[in-house]
Scaffold this active site. Structure first.
Site, PDB file in Angstrom:
ATOM      1  N   ALA A   1       0.040   6.582  -4.532  1.00  0.00           N
ATOM      2  CA  ALA A   1       1.040   7.813  -5.271  1.00  0.00           C
ATOM      3  C   ALA A   1       1.888   8.483  -4.326  1.00  0.00           C
ATOM      4  O   ALA A   1       1.096   8.681  -2.689  1.00  0.00           O
ATOM      5  CB  ALA A   1       0.362   8.739  -6.228  1.00  0.00           C
TER       6      ALA A   1
ATOM      7  N   TYR B   1       7.152  -4.702  -2.470  1.00  0.00           N
ATOM      8  CA  TYR B   1       5.895  -5.534  -2.130  1.00  0.00           C
ATOM      9  C   TYR B   1       6.611  -7.234  -1.610  1.00  0.00           C
ATOM     10  O   TYR B   1       5.785  -7.266  -0.664  1.00  0.00           O
ATOM     11  CB  TYR B   1       5.093  -5.797  -3.281  1.00  0.00           C
ATOM     12  CG  TYR B   1       4.661  -4.449  -3.708  1.00  0.00           C
ATOM     13  CD1 TYR B   1       4.142  -3.416  -2.746  1.00  0.00           C
ATOM     14  CD2 TYR B   1       4.417  -3.747  -5.225  1.00  0.00           C
ATOM     15  CE1 TYR B   1       3.574  -2.382  -3.284  1.00  0.00           C
ATOM     16  CE2 TYR B   1       4.392  -2.963  -5.758  1.00  0.00           C
ATOM     17  CZ  TYR B   1       3.364  -2.073  -4.576  1.00  0.00           C
ATOM     18  OH  TYR B   1       3.193  -0.829  -4.999  1.00  0.00           O
TER      19      TYR B   1
END
Length: 288
Positions: free
Chosen positions: A213, A258
């Site tokens: 986060a 990713y």
């Protein structure tokens, strides 16, 4: 720990969910921890609904609730065998562990475990990122406060009970030393069969990246990429050759992040689960 959508690669993080569960399981044959029923952080492992590989079983829905992965604080009788399978003995990150991320804008280091203010700062970042808002302001305020308190409680347990060679909490701060901590990611060494079933036969464990986060003030500035880079360095320090994570299939910015960082999908939940309100996920992997 959440059900929060990610709006940009900078805020990308692994999906987390809270639910009612009774915690307690065995790590390497040793009972690790049990807590009473209650809403808990799903911060360590999300199990794919369609396992792949030699240990594949009948497909089932992805878990929307999970267990907090708290390892035994002392080493069990078979920990030596597991360490031998990992090819080394206990590997603790040095206290001076830092990673200056590509671009030089961010510095990644371990959380200062005995700095309560820093721990609270990290918890606020996670709670803000993973809290699911309620339409009614007074209910939302209550839920946010309760959720933040629970995240703090669970973070303390993770920092206290997880062995140093199986859990690391990394924080991101600006490389010039100005400002407070702006991001967090958790890195664990897990041996969950339903994840290992998607990997090569004989894999004893794998590095799992979760709970990433970033604070609102630092989003879209490369902090998430820097945290991911730091997590992969931890995997190398532990002598591991691969790392995995879960991400919601509809979280396109996170998936793009990713993929750009070399992760590939190795297992996925059926898209049909979305029709019954369950967000399907990808299990992604890359070598380190």
């Amino acid at each position: 720990m959440m059900l929060s959508s990610v709006g940009s690669p900078s805020t990308a993080h692994v999906d987390l969910t809270g639910s009612t569960h009774r915690l307690g399981w065995w790590i390497g044959g040793t009972r690790a921890w049990r807590a009473p029923s209650g809403r808990r952080i799903r911060d360590q492992i999300h199990l794919a609904s369609t396992p792949a590989g030699p240990n594949a079983s009948t497909p089932r829905p992805p878990r929307q609730a999970g267990h907090l992965k708290v390892y035994a604080s002392s080493r069990g009788s078979d920990d030596g065998d597991r360490d031998a399978m990992r090819g080394n003995h206990v590997r603790e990150l040095p206290s001076t562990f830092t990673v200056k991320a590509r671009g030089g804008k961010w510095r990644i280091r371990q959380i200062t475990r005995d700095d309560l203010e820093e721990v609270r700062r990290v918890v606020v970042i996670q709670a803000d990122g993973f809290h699911v808002p309620n339409r009614l302001p007074f209910i939302d305020a209550f839920l946010r406060t309760s959720f933040t308190a629970e995240v703090l409680s669970e973070m303390r347990k993770k920092l206290k009970y997880n062995p140093v060679d199986k859990f690391a909490c990394l924080v991101a701060e600006r490389a010039d030393g100005t400002g407070a901590v702006e991001g967090v990611v958790e890195v664990s060494y897990i041996d969950e069969k339903e994840v290992l079933g998607s990997l090569e036969p004989g894999t004893a464990g794998v590095v799992y990246i979760a709970s990433m986060a970033v604070s609102p003030s630092a989003r879209r500035q490369g902090a998430a990429k820097a945290l991911l880079e730091g997590a992969l360095v931890v995997a190398k320090e532990w002598g591991e050759k691969q790392a995995v994570l879960h991400v919601y299939q509809d979280n396109l910015p996170a998936v793009a992040l990713y993929v750009n960082e070399g992760f590939q999908t190795i297992s996925q939940d059926s898209p049909l689960w979305a029709k019954v309100g369950v967000r399907p996920r990808f299990l992604m992997r890359r070598t380190v």
